[in-house]
Design a protein around this motif. Structure first.
Motif, PDB file in Angstrom:
ATOM      1  N   ILE A 109       0.924  -1.062   0.134  1.00  0.00           N
ATOM      2  CA  ILE A 109      -0.173   0.054  -0.076  1.00  0.00           C
ATOM      3  C   ILE A 109       1.049   1.279   0.020  1.00  0.00           C
ATOM      4  O   ILE A 109       0.502   2.166  -0.635  1.00  0.00           O
ATOM      5  CB  ILE A 109      -1.058   0.038   1.234  1.00  0.00           C
ATOM      6  CG1 ILE A 109      -1.753  -1.243   1.224  1.00  0.00           C
ATOM      7  CG2 ILE A 109      -1.761   1.346   1.314  1.00  0.00           C
ATOM      8  CD1 ILE A 109      -2.787  -1.710   2.488  1.00  0.00           C
ATOM      9  N   LYS A 110       1.795   1.257   0.880  1.00  0.00           N
ATOM     10  CA  LYS A 110       2.851   2.281   0.939  1.00  0.00           C
ATOM     11  C   LYS A 110       3.447   2.558  -0.246  1.00  0.00           C
ATOM     12  O   LYS A 110       3.712   3.867  -0.682  1.00  0.00           O
ATOM     13  CB  LYS A 110       3.649   2.052   2.140  1.00  0.00           C
ATOM     14  CG  LYS A 110       3.232   2.385   3.487  1.00  0.00           C
ATOM     15  CD  LYS A 110       4.241   2.436   4.405  1.00  0.00           C
ATOM     16  CE  LYS A 110       5.053   1.336   4.473  1.00  0.00           C
ATOM     17  NZ  LYS A 110       6.212   1.303   5.831  1.00  0.00           N
ATOM     18  N   ALA A 111       3.970   1.695  -1.068  1.00  0.00           N
ATOM     19  CA  ALA A 111       4.581   1.561  -2.387  1.00  0.00           C
ATOM     20  C   ALA A 111       3.817   2.359  -3.367  1.00  0.00           C
ATOM     21  O   ALA A 111       4.293   3.210  -4.324  1.00  0.00           O
ATOM     22  CB  ALA A 111       5.214   0.337  -2.886  1.00  0.00           C
ATOM     23  N   PHE A 112       2.594   2.176  -3.282  1.00  0.00           N
ATOM     24  CA  PHE A 112       1.563   2.946  -4.186  1.00  0.00           C
ATOM     25  C   PHE A 112       0.954   4.071  -3.817  1.00  0.00           C
ATOM     26  O   PHE A 112      -0.056   4.556  -4.129  1.00  0.00           O
ATOM     27  CB  PHE A 112       0.494   1.855  -4.574  1.00  0.00           C
ATOM     28  CG  PHE A 112       0.969   0.972  -5.655  1.00  0.00           C
ATOM     29  CD1 PHE A 112       0.643   0.982  -7.002  1.00  0.00           C
ATOM     30  CD2 PHE A 112       1.531  -0.200  -5.276  1.00  0.00           C
ATOM     31  CE1 PHE A 112       1.325   0.126  -7.909  1.00  0.00           C
ATOM     32  CE2 PHE A 112       2.321  -1.094  -6.167  1.00  0.00           C
ATOM     33  CZ  PHE A 112       2.091  -0.976  -7.351  1.00  0.00           C
ATOM     34  N   LYS A 113       1.826   4.862  -2.634  1.00  0.00           N
ATOM     35  CA  LYS A 113       1.131   6.028  -2.186  1.00  0.00           C
ATOM     36  C   LYS A 113       0.908   6.999  -3.207  1.00  0.00           C
ATOM     37  O   LYS A 113      -0.091   7.891  -3.151  1.00  0.00           O
ATOM     38  CB  LYS A 113       2.208   6.641  -1.318  1.00  0.00           C
ATOM     39  CG  LYS A 113       1.890   7.859  -0.550  1.00  0.00           C
ATOM     40  CD  LYS A 113       2.800   8.449   0.540  1.00  0.00           C
ATOM     41  CE  LYS A 113       2.414   9.581   1.160  1.00  0.00           C
ATOM     42  NZ  LYS A 113       3.556  10.358   1.897  1.00  0.00           N
ATOM     43  N   THR A 114       1.994   7.166  -4.441  1.00  0.00           N
ATOM     44  CA  THR A 114       1.681   7.982  -5.447  1.00  0.00           C
ATOM     45  C   THR A 114       0.264   7.882  -6.158  1.00  0.00           C
ATOM     46  O   THR A 114      -0.408   9.092  -6.271  1.00  0.00           O
ATOM     47  CB  THR A 114       2.590   8.091  -6.675  1.00  0.00           C
ATOM     48  OG1 THR A 114       4.043   8.093  -5.850  1.00  0.00           O
ATOM     49  CG2 THR A 114       2.557   8.839  -7.625  1.00  0.00           C
ATOM     50  N   THR A 115      -0.237   6.678  -6.568  1.00  0.00           N
ATOM     51  CA  THR A 115      -1.421   6.420  -7.145  1.00  0.00           C
ATOM     52  C   THR A 115      -2.451   6.671  -6.148  1.00  0.00           C
ATOM     53  O   THR A 115      -3.560   7.309  -6.693  1.00  0.00           O
ATOM     54  CB  THR A 115      -1.571   4.966  -7.493  1.00  0.00           C
ATOM     55  OG1 THR A 115      -0.456   4.829  -8.492  1.00  0.00           O
ATOM     56  CG2 THR A 115      -3.013   4.400  -8.057  1.00  0.00           C
ATOM     57  N   LEU A 116      -2.473   6.357  -4.796  1.00  0.00           N
ATOM     58  CA  LEU A 116      -3.415   6.744  -4.099  1.00  0.00           C
ATOM     59  C   LEU A 116      -3.507   8.065  -3.318  1.00  0.00           C
ATOM     60  O   LEU A 116      -4.580   8.433  -2.778  1.00  0.00           O
ATOM     61  CB  LEU A 116      -3.299   5.586  -2.692  1.00  0.00           C
ATOM     62  CG  LEU A 116      -3.205   4.290  -3.322  1.00  0.00           C
ATOM     63  CD1 LEU A 116      -2.792   3.522  -1.931  1.00  0.00           C
ATOM     64  CD2 LEU A 116      -4.781   3.759  -3.508  1.00  0.00           C
ATOM     65  N   MET A 117      -2.792   8.823  -3.929  1.00  0.00           N
ATOM     66  CA  MET A 117      -2.546  10.314  -3.598  1.00  0.00           C
ATOM     67  C   MET A 117      -4.035  10.948  -4.091  1.00  0.00           C
ATOM     68  O   MET A 117      -4.630  11.683  -3.602  1.00  0.00           O
ATOM     69  CB  MET A 117      -1.443  11.056  -4.150  1.00  0.00           C
ATOM     70  CG  MET A 117      -1.429  12.511  -3.493  1.00  0.00           C
ATOM     71  SD  MET A 117       0.087  13.207  -4.070  1.00  0.00           S
ATOM     72  CE  MET A 117       1.161  12.275  -2.940  1.00  0.00           C
ATOM     73  N   GLU A 118      -4.553  10.400  -5.266  1.00  0.00           N
ATOM     74  CA  GLU A 118      -5.781  11.040  -5.728  1.00  0.00           C
ATOM     75  C   GLU A 118      -6.652  10.739  -4.797  1.00  0.00           C
ATOM     76  O   GLU A 118      -7.918  11.362  -4.660  1.00  0.00           O
ATOM     77  CB  GLU A 118      -5.815  10.306  -6.955  1.00  0.00           C
ATOM     78  CG  GLU A 118      -4.680  10.654  -8.163  1.00  0.00           C
ATOM     79  CD  GLU A 118      -4.830  12.030  -8.706  1.00  0.00           C
ATOM     80  OE1 GLU A 118      -5.787  12.834  -8.233  1.00  0.00           O
ATOM     81  OE2 GLU A 118      -3.955  12.640  -9.274  1.00  0.00           O
ATOM     82  N   VAL A 119      -6.916   9.739  -4.200  1.00  0.00           N
ATOM     83  CA  VAL A 119      -7.935   9.430  -3.155  1.00  0.00           C
ATOM     84  C   VAL A 119      -7.647  10.348  -2.011  1.00  0.00           C
ATOM     85  O   VAL A 119      -8.712  10.776  -1.318  1.00  0.00           O
ATOM     86  CB  VAL A 119      -7.608   7.682  -2.600  1.00  0.00           C
ATOM     87  CG1 VAL A 119      -8.745   7.664  -1.591  1.00  0.00           C
ATOM     88  CG2 VAL A 119      -7.975   6.969  -3.816  1.00  0.00           C
ATOM     89  N   GLU A 120      -6.557  10.434  -1.363  1.00  0.00           N
ATOM     90  CA  GLU A 120      -6.337  11.471  -0.301  1.00  0.00           C
ATOM     91  C   GLU A 120      -6.733  12.664  -0.703  1.00  0.00           C
ATOM     92  O   GLU A 120      -7.072  13.335   0.212  1.00  0.00           O
ATOM     93  CB  GLU A 120      -4.969  11.356   0.083  1.00  0.00           C
ATOM     94  CG  GLU A 120      -4.457   9.990   0.692  1.00  0.00           C
ATOM     95  CD  GLU A 120      -2.762   9.972   0.846  1.00  0.00           C
ATOM     96  OE1 GLU A 120      -2.466  10.541   1.673  1.00  0.00           O
ATOM     97  OE2 GLU A 120      -2.139   9.077   0.335  1.00  0.00           O
TER      98      GLU A 120
END
Length: 604
Positions: A443-454
């Motif tokens: 999950i942490k490795a995909f922080k860039t992708t999940l930033m759109e969620v945040e």
């Protein structure tokens, strides 16, 4: 000695093995007592696989030391000859005493056209035993077969030249060059545990999900074996009795891949492979493999590589066959594939470089998010369990053509598009789907992708309502949201795929939509477009508030204020009165009412 895994090995042991290079077996035997004694002793002292490679004159050309379960076979001189067998013969030890050649041994022999591959079972408590793998030609096909021997004398009596001659004739006469074509089919056995207090998806559904993962990764699932246990076995994952059952299943079904439903540590992988002779991976490896297939953008590939290297860092001591001889198949592909014997220091350096590159991308994305906020551009993020229909809904909302098909993790890279202009003025992002047992590091490795969620102003939680286990999937997604710090976001629940339900259930859900709007819960079919209009209305209401009409009395000489209202496209009607223009406007919560408060009238 090239590519030797020297960590923790005395230099005297390395020198003793290196000194064998150039040695020719007595009486041109496949293996003599002198070399056998050295290989046996070094195996017992180091607890590692020891390998020598000889030519067709039984002269030692190449030596190596691996780890407890693997050793690298080849070097640059071992070329792949299409018109005949290679001249090389590989002899290696198996610590633990099992001489059984594994599917990966055969795959390596076939890949490099070896004349033979020999395994020596070495253990202090049991006598040395041998297996030889040779090319066998039957019914116009060639595969490597195995013979077992209890003594060195029996091994050296084996008629190897006969098999070499037949194989060379077959390769020369084969018009389709079948032997040159590598068999990449991976035939999988799934293993899973039913543990007390298991949270998330039930075992039967979790195993079905694992089967889908393997299929998406390009493998074929032939068998499943599950076991109820109070806890995971620290040595073999399953119990010893169940392990014996696995060995029988593997033998009876030509299995060449074991996939565990939980994350395995390096010791468990090495132990399972040593006992079964079969490449073993876990659920995380399969997910990483799928990520590697589907990453298209530079950003996505960097995140995959970071996730892969984090996993390999934690499993470096015993990744086993998946990181050893064959160098192909599930668990080895993708942008993160590196040299197999990479040590911790090298991987740590790679991690630092990857994290630095991703951090630069993160800063750029953060600046974009700040700029969107400054320009008052709203964003809506799609989230949900993998294969819940997010990309199909994304296409409906944005009139895009993002790839959609039935499969897990089809969308990996974050996609940001403007909503259909007729429906509003905001952006929609499609992100990677979540799944049960997704490791925190991943999950942490995909922080860039999940930033759109945040950074999203609103989340659409897409649920496959046709899946009987959708409640557990909702819980998994909510937990991941909490893990990335987005648990308090405003969310609209989207129960998708009602087209897959019975006509009666489908109609019930359509009727429920009339009561569900206030609760921010909608039932729809993104595939058929059913309920999309109501979704657009709900999103607009949440983002900009309920529309309501008010009246403003603007003096005739204040043309600037009237022009502003027209520019905002909020004017509904103008009534020309003696005091000025009586303007009826339709406004929402984001309307800057403070700029026009002095003109507001309560009675007409």
């Amino acid at each position: 000695m090239a590519d030797n895994n020297k960590s923790g090995i005395r230099q005297s042991y390395i020198k003793e093995l290196d000194d064998l290079i150039g040695y020719e077996m007595e009486n041109q035997a496949l293996l003599d007592d002198y070399v056998l004694e050295i290989m046996k002793r070094l195996t017992l002292l180091t607890k590692r696989e020891v390998l020598i490679c000889t030519n067709d004159k039984n002269r030692v050309q190449w030596v190596n030391i691996g780890d407890a379960a693997t050793v690298n076979i080849g070097n640059a001189e071992m070329l792949y000859h299409v018109k005949s067998l290679n001249k090389y013969r590989v002899i290696h030890t198996h610590p633990g005493g099992n001489p059984q050649l594994s599917a990966e041994d055969f795959s390596a022999a076939k890949k490099q056209n070896l004349q033979c591959i020999i395994a020596i079972g070495v253990d202090e408590k049991i006598p040395v035993s041998f297996s030889i793998g040779v090319p066998v030609v039957e019914e116009a096909t060639m595969e490597y077969g195995q013979a077992r021997f209890k003594t060195l004398k029996e091994l050296n009596k084996f008629p190897l030249e006969h098999y070499i001659l037949l194989a060379d004739r077959f390769i020369k006469d084969d018009p389709n060059n079948r032997f040159d074509a590598e068999d990449e089919e991976e035939r999988a056995l799934l293993i899973g545990l039913d543990l007390p207090g298991n949270k998330g998806v039930e075992l039967v559904d979790s195993m079905e999900e694992l089967q889908q993962l393997v299929k998406t990764a390009g493998g074929t699932v032939l068998e499943q074996v599950c076991q109820a246990r109070s806890q995971i076995d620290t040595t073999f994952y399953v119990g010893k009795g169940k392990l014996q059952e696995l060995i029988k299943v593997i033998q009876n079904n030509d299995i060449n891949l074991i996939v565990a439903n939980d994350e395995l540590n390096s010791r468990q992988i090495a132990n399972i492979e040593a006992a079964t002779g079969t490449k073993t991976v876990d659920r995380t490896t399969i997910i990483l493999d799928i990520f590697a297939r589907h990453a298209k953008t530079k950003e996505g590939k960097l995140q995959v590589e970071l996730a892969q290297q984090k996993y390999r860092m934690s499993h470096l001591k015993g990744l086993g066959i998946v990181m050893s001889r064959t160098g192909g198949g599930i668990g080895t592909r993708g942008p993160g594939e590196k040299k197999l014997e990479t040590d911790r220091r090298h991987i740590r350096k790679q991690l630092e470089e990857l994290e630095a590159r991703i951090e630069r991308i993160n800063k750029s994305n953060q600046l974009n998010a700040v700029q969107r906020e400054k320009n008052k551009i709203k964003t809506v993020g799609l989230i949900g369990y993998t294969n819940s229909g997010k990309s199909t809904l994304f296409n409906q909302l944005t009139q895009s053509e993002v790839v959609t098909k039935d499969g897990l993790f089809i969308t990996l890279d974050s996609t940001l598009r403007k909503v259909d202009p007729e429906q509003g003025d905001y952006l929609v992002s499609d992100t990677v789907g979540f799944i049960d047992k997704l490791p925190h590091d991943l999950i942490k490795a995909f922080k860039t992708t999940l930033m759109e969620v945040e950074t999203a102003d609103l989340l659409l939680h897409v649920v496959d309502v046709s899946n009987h286990n959708y409640q557990a999937q909702i819980a998994v997604v909510n937990q991941v949201l909490a893990d990335i710090g987005a648990g308090n976001k405003k969310v609209i629940m989207i129960y998708n795929k009602i087209d897959k339900l019975t006509p009666e259930d489908r109609q019930d859900y359509v009727l429920k939509n009339q009561q569900a709007v206030e609760a921010l819960t909608l039932y729809l079919s993104a595939k058929e477009g059913l309920g999309i209009e109501l979704l657009f209305e709900t999103i607009s209401r949440v983002l900009i508030g309920e529309k309501r009409q008010i009246n403003l009395l603007i003096p005739y000489d204040d043309n600037k204020a009237l022009a502003q209202l027209h520019e905002m496209k909020v004017v509904v009607e103008i009534d020309y009165q003696a005091e000025g223009n009586l303007v009826t406007i339709e406004m929402t919560d984001d309307f800057p009412i403070h700029l026009f408060a002095k003109y507001q009238v309560t009675e007409v």
